[in-house]
Design a protein around this motif. Sequence first.
Motif, PDB file in Angstrom:
ATOM      1  N   ARG A 221       0.410 -20.833  -3.322  1.00  0.00           N
ATOM      2  CA  ARG A 221       1.165 -21.922  -3.944  1.00  0.00           C
ATOM      3  C   ARG A 221       2.268 -21.360  -4.850  1.00  0.00           C
ATOM      4  NH1 ARG A 221      -1.263 -24.054  -0.417  1.00  0.00           N
ATOM      5  NH2 ARG A 221      -3.118 -25.381  -0.641  1.00  0.00           N
ATOM      6  N   SER A 222       3.500 -21.785  -4.592  1.00  0.00           N
ATOM      7  CA  SER A 222       4.644 -21.430  -5.439  1.00  0.00           C
ATOM      8  C   SER A 222       5.175 -22.720  -6.041  1.00  0.00           C
ATOM      9  CB  SER A 222       5.731 -20.726  -4.611  1.00  0.00           C
ATOM     10  OG  SER A 222       6.834 -20.392  -5.412  1.00  0.00           O
ATOM     11  N   LEU A 223       4.813 -22.974  -7.300  1.00  0.00           N
ATOM     12  CA  LEU A 223       5.089 -24.266  -7.916  1.00  0.00           C
ATOM     13  C   LEU A 223       6.495 -24.312  -8.503  1.00  0.00           C
ATOM     14  CD1 LEU A 223       1.654 -24.829  -9.663  1.00  0.00           C
ATOM     15  CD2 LEU A 223       2.344 -25.289  -7.314  1.00  0.00           C
ATOM     16  N   PRO A 224       7.170 -25.419  -8.327  1.00  0.00           N
ATOM     17  CA  PRO A 224       8.554 -25.517  -8.805  1.00  0.00           C
ATOM     18  C   PRO A 224       8.646 -25.541 -10.328  1.00  0.00           C
ATOM     19  CG  PRO A 224       7.775 -27.655  -8.042  1.00  0.00           C
ATOM     20  CD  PRO A 224       6.712 -26.663  -7.676  1.00  0.00           C
ATOM     21  N   THR A 225       9.701 -24.933 -10.848  1.00  0.00           N
ATOM     22  CA  THR A 225       9.992 -24.982 -12.280  1.00  0.00           C
ATOM     23  C   THR A 225      11.320 -25.717 -12.466  1.00  0.00           C
ATOM     24  OG1 THR A 225      11.146 -22.845 -12.200  1.00  0.00           O
ATOM     25  CG2 THR A 225       8.784 -22.820 -12.728  1.00  0.00           C
ATOM     26  N   SER A 226      11.652 -25.997 -13.713  1.00  0.00           N
ATOM     27  CA  SER A 226      12.889 -26.731 -13.973  1.00  0.00           C
ATOM     28  C   SER A 226      13.502 -26.270 -15.283  1.00  0.00           C
ATOM     29  CB  SER A 226      12.605 -28.241 -14.049  1.00  0.00           C
ATOM     30  OG  SER A 226      11.791 -28.540 -15.172  1.00  0.00           O
ATOM     31  N   ALA A 227      14.760 -26.625 -15.459  1.00  0.00           N
ATOM     32  CA  ALA A 227      15.456 -26.281 -16.701  1.00  0.00           C
ATOM     33  C   ALA A 227      14.800 -26.947 -17.897  1.00  0.00           C
ATOM     34  CB  ALA A 227      16.920 -26.688 -16.589  1.00  0.00           C
ATOM     35  N   SER A 232       9.706 -22.230 -16.947  1.00  0.00           N
ATOM     36  CA  SER A 232       8.329 -21.735 -17.061  1.00  0.00           C
ATOM     37  C   SER A 232       7.407 -22.639 -16.253  1.00  0.00           C
ATOM     38  CB  SER A 232       7.892 -21.695 -18.525  1.00  0.00           C
ATOM     39  OG  SER A 232       7.847 -23.005 -19.069  1.00  0.00           O
ATOM     40  N   LEU A 233       6.214 -22.145 -15.974  1.00  0.00           N
ATOM     41  CA  LEU A 233       5.252 -22.885 -15.156  1.00  0.00           C
ATOM     42  C   LEU A 233       4.654 -24.032 -15.963  1.00  0.00           C
ATOM     43  CD1 LEU A 233       3.541 -23.225 -12.611  1.00  0.00           C
ATOM     44  CD2 LEU A 233       2.006 -21.445 -13.485  1.00  0.00           C
ATOM     45  N   SER A 234       4.720 -25.231 -15.409  1.00  0.00           N
ATOM     46  CA  SER A 234       4.200 -26.417 -16.089  1.00  0.00           C
ATOM     47  C   SER A 234       2.701 -26.576 -15.848  1.00  0.00           C
ATOM     48  CB  SER A 234       4.928 -27.666 -15.598  1.00  0.00           C
ATOM     49  OG  SER A 234       4.250 -28.836 -15.997  1.00  0.00           O
ATOM     50  N   PRO A 235       1.887 -26.599 -16.902  1.00  0.00           N
ATOM     51  CA  PRO A 235       0.450 -26.830 -16.717  1.00  0.00           C
ATOM     52  C   PRO A 235       0.156 -28.195 -16.087  1.00  0.00           C
ATOM     53  CG  PRO A 235       0.916 -25.952 -18.914  1.00  0.00           C
ATOM     54  CD  PRO A 235       2.228 -26.313 -18.306  1.00  0.00           C
ATOM     55  N   VAL A 236       0.994 -29.183 -16.351  1.00  0.00           N
ATOM     56  CA  VAL A 236       0.795 -30.515 -15.774  1.00  0.00           C
ATOM     57  C   VAL A 236       0.948 -30.466 -14.250  1.00  0.00           C
ATOM     58  CG1 VAL A 236       1.670 -32.882 -15.694  1.00  0.00           C
ATOM     59  CG2 VAL A 236       1.574 -31.664 -17.884  1.00  0.00           C
ATOM     60  N   VAL A 237       2.008 -29.793 -13.801  1.00  0.00           N
ATOM     61  CA  VAL A 237       2.227 -29.640 -12.359  1.00  0.00           C
ATOM     62  C   VAL A 237       1.101 -28.833 -11.734  1.00  0.00           C
ATOM     63  CG1 VAL A 237       3.751 -28.640 -10.609  1.00  0.00           C
ATOM     64  CG2 VAL A 237       4.729 -29.865 -12.569  1.00  0.00           C
ATOM     65  N   LEU A 238       0.705 -27.769 -12.420  1.00  0.00           N
ATOM     66  CA  LEU A 238      -0.362 -26.918 -11.894  1.00  0.00           C
ATOM     67  C   LEU A 238      -1.666 -27.688 -11.754  1.00  0.00           C
ATOM     68  CD1 LEU A 238      -1.440 -24.150 -11.039  1.00  0.00           C
ATOM     69  CD2 LEU A 238      -1.827 -23.630 -13.461  1.00  0.00           C
ATOM     70  N   ARG A 239      -2.012 -28.487 -12.751  1.00  0.00           N
ATOM     71  CA  ARG A 239      -3.266 -29.243 -12.685  1.00  0.00           C
ATOM     72  C   ARG A 239      -3.276 -30.173 -11.469  1.00  0.00           C
ATOM     73  NH1 ARG A 239      -7.608 -30.679 -15.562  1.00  0.00           N
ATOM     74  NH2 ARG A 239      -6.994 -29.459 -17.397  1.00  0.00           N
ATOM     75  N   LYS A 240      -2.176 -30.849 -11.224  1.00  0.00           N
ATOM     76  CA  LYS A 240      -2.117 -31.770 -10.082  1.00  0.00           C
ATOM     77  C   LYS A 240      -2.338 -31.032  -8.765  1.00  0.00           C
ATOM     78  CE  LYS A 240       0.994 -35.142 -12.255  1.00  0.00           C
ATOM     79  NZ  LYS A 240       2.346 -35.759 -12.218  1.00  0.00           N
ATOM     80  N   ILE A 242      -3.899 -28.094  -8.337  1.00  0.00           N
ATOM     81  CA  ILE A 242      -5.287 -27.615  -8.279  1.00  0.00           C
ATOM     82  C   ILE A 242      -6.231 -28.750  -7.910  1.00  0.00           C
ATOM     83  CG2 ILE A 242      -7.201 -26.723  -9.664  1.00  0.00           C
ATOM     84  CD1 ILE A 242      -5.189 -25.047 -11.208  1.00  0.00           C
ATOM     85  N   GLU A 243      -6.046 -29.895  -8.540  1.00  0.00           N
ATOM     86  CA  GLU A 243      -6.920 -31.032  -8.239  1.00  0.00           C
ATOM     87  C   GLU A 243      -6.816 -31.429  -6.775  1.00  0.00           C
ATOM     88  OE1 GLU A 243      -5.655 -33.936 -11.064  1.00  0.00           O
ATOM     89  OE2 GLU A 243      -6.940 -33.166 -12.678  1.00  0.00           O
ATOM     90  N   ALA A 244      -5.602 -31.392  -6.229  1.00  0.00           N
ATOM     91  CA  ALA A 244      -5.422 -31.731  -4.813  1.00  0.00           C
ATOM     92  C   ALA A 244      -6.108 -30.705  -3.917  1.00  0.00           C
ATOM     93  CB  ALA A 244      -3.935 -31.821  -4.490  1.00  0.00           C
ATOM     94  N   ASP A 245      -6.032 -29.432  -4.283  1.00  0.00           N
ATOM     95  CA  ASP A 245      -6.683 -28.385  -3.488  1.00  0.00           C
ATOM     96  C   ASP A 245      -8.195 -28.532  -3.515  1.00  0.00           C
ATOM     97  OD1 ASP A 245      -4.360 -27.170  -2.614  1.00  0.00           O
ATOM     98  OD2 ASP A 245      -4.257 -25.773  -4.303  1.00  0.00           O
ATOM     99  N   VAL A 246      -8.738 -28.807  -4.698  1.00  0.00           N
ATOM    100  CA  VAL A 246     -10.190 -28.981  -4.817  1.00  0.00           C
ATOM    101  C   VAL A 246     -10.643 -30.187  -3.993  1.00  0.00           C
ATOM    102  CG1 VAL A 246     -12.066 -29.532  -6.410  1.00  0.00           C
ATOM    103  CG2 VAL A 246     -10.350 -27.838  -7.065  1.00  0.00           C
ATOM    104  N   ALA A 247      -9.865 -31.257  -4.054  1.00  0.00           N
ATOM    105  CA  ALA A 247     -10.217 -32.461  -3.288  1.00  0.00           C
ATOM    106  C   ALA A 247     -10.183 -32.198  -1.787  1.00  0.00           C
ATOM    107  CB  ALA A 247      -9.246 -33.591  -3.646  1.00  0.00           C
ATOM    108  N   ALA A 248      -9.370 -31.222  -1.381  1.00  0.00           N
ATOM    109  CA  ALA A 248      -9.264 -30.875   0.040  1.00  0.00           C
ATOM    110  C   ALA A 248     -10.314 -29.857   0.456  1.00  0.00           C
ATOM    111  CB  ALA A 248      -7.867 -30.341   0.340  1.00  0.00           C
ATOM    112  N   GLY A 249     -11.205 -29.495  -0.461  1.00  0.00           N
ATOM    113  CA  GLY A 249     -12.268 -28.557  -0.132  1.00  0.00           C
ATOM    114  C   GLY A 249     -11.887 -27.099  -0.273  1.00  0.00           C
ATOM    115  N   LEU A 250     -10.746 -26.824  -0.894  1.00  0.00           N
ATOM    116  CA  LEU A 250     -10.303 -25.444  -1.096  1.00  0.00           C
ATOM    117  C   LEU A 250     -10.850 -24.897  -2.410  1.00  0.00           C
ATOM    118  CD1 LEU A 250      -6.598 -25.858   0.106  1.00  0.00           C
ATOM    119  CD2 LEU A 250      -8.572 -25.015   1.415  1.00  0.00           C
ATOM    120  N   VAL A 251     -10.718 -23.584  -2.582  1.00  0.00           N
ATOM    121  CA  VAL A 251     -11.294 -22.909  -3.755  1.00  0.00           C
ATOM    122  C   VAL A 251     -10.191 -22.216  -4.544  1.00  0.00           C
ATOM    123  CG1 VAL A 251     -12.939 -21.173  -4.562  1.00  0.00           C
ATOM    124  CG2 VAL A 251     -13.452 -22.533  -2.514  1.00  0.00           C
TER     125      VAL A 251
END
Length: 508
Positions: A221-227, A232-240, A242-251
């Motif tokens: 996963r390469s998460l988008p950043t913005s001005a 920098s990496l947004s924890p809010v974006v990252l959480r979303k 991760i939650e989607a990956d966990v819901a899909a059965g990923l680790v």
Amino acid sequence: MGSLDSNLGPGSPTSIGEFRPLDPEEFRKQAHQMVDFIADYYKNIEEYPVLSGVQPGYLRTQLPESAPYRPESFESILNDVQKTIIPGMTHWLSPNFFAFFPATVSSAAFVGEMLCTCFNSVGFNWLASPAATELEIVVMDWLANMLKLPKSFMFSGTGGGVIQNTTSEAILCTLVAARDRALQIIGASNIGKLVVYGSDQTHSTYTKVCKLAGIFPCNIRSLPTSAETGFSLSPVVLRKVIEADVAAGLVPLYLCATVGTTSTTAIDPLPDLAELANEYKIWLHVDAAYGGSACICPEFQHYLDGIERVDSLSMSPHKWLLSYLDCCCLWVKNPSSMINALSTDPEYLRNKLTGSDSVVDYKDWQVGTGRRFKAIRLWLVLRSYGVANLQSHIRSDILLAKMFEGLVKADPRFEIVVPRLFSLVCFRLKADSGADPFHQELLNRKLLEWVNSTGRVYMTHTIVGSTYMLRFAIGATLTEKRHVVNAWKLIKEGADAVLQHGAGYPVM
């Protein structure tokens, strides 16, 4: 070592006399010559174009097609270095080198490298060279103390450190450790479920390393950043995500945060990322290859806030702490995870001390087996200059960057694109009002080409958030205020030419 064949007479076509590849007195003579050559190169380095102007394949036309059958004189070899090698060098040590990030050097590191080469230690385990292993342990704890790392990362505590070649290897070693730890729980057959995370500003080598570690490309996963977040990496974006990956059965497996991204030196928010990583039991690695060196200064140590909650941290003293290539320091909170993943135990390396677990065998902290005595180079730097001078070196570069930033801001034709944090300034030449982004990018490309084609300065560019910008990275050991001032004068001269003739202006 004797002659190739003592039975061959002096008239034989294959007779070359006694062969002594390491004669102490001959070495002394040649080493003195080489030191003079190198010192003259450093002294006169400003005379060379920073960026080499040779064309691909230039060297093959100047050298023989095969190696010499008989030995050549040292003098003739040095002469060829001057005539054929130096013209093809991009001079990273030039005080007018402002591209990429600097590769810093010093007298102390050079003589330390001489000692490293002198001993030629292959310190794969403690017994192979006790001093090499133990000095590395000491130096890694020294540097950890300079960064104010918690005891959980030190040998004097519960962790430890190792000198790798590059950040790529540091990430690979920790990623493999995280992978094996996870597979012990979910089973090796489920490796396709492992997911790793970074931002679109994480170093480009991250994707390569993840593939080498067996992570499926679709799970990188390469998460988008913005001005708005300073790229920098947004924890809010990252959480979303991760939650989607966990819901899909990923680790969720591994997260690489950065202190000083390559493009703009952005700082990822470690406390918030650490909280998220700990919640999902993700291995959190901090890549502080560039920005980490600045954290030996108290005023920058807040960039490492939250470090006590991460699993590993790496920084590269060769970028900013005067230590020559290559030197990447990696600290891990739980060395046993990495050792378990990387350990080898061939019969020919077994010994009582290794078997008793009373010593560190660094072969189990890295990809390869053999390793150089790099700690002695870093040891000489730390002892020769002390923390105070190294801090002064960092601060001096940052002050020069502040000065350059001020010069840019004072010229209405230019603008600063992202906030300056360390000694990198990201800026661009403005286009006419109403010009489209493509025209502005082309204008700055022409400016960069114009500046670099002079040979007097070398800069590079980046594109972040679809914005093309110029990077002016200060940090070469020999750079002084006059070099920065002269570089700005050259940039303004180039801007005059490009603006006068437009984006279609041909390169010099």
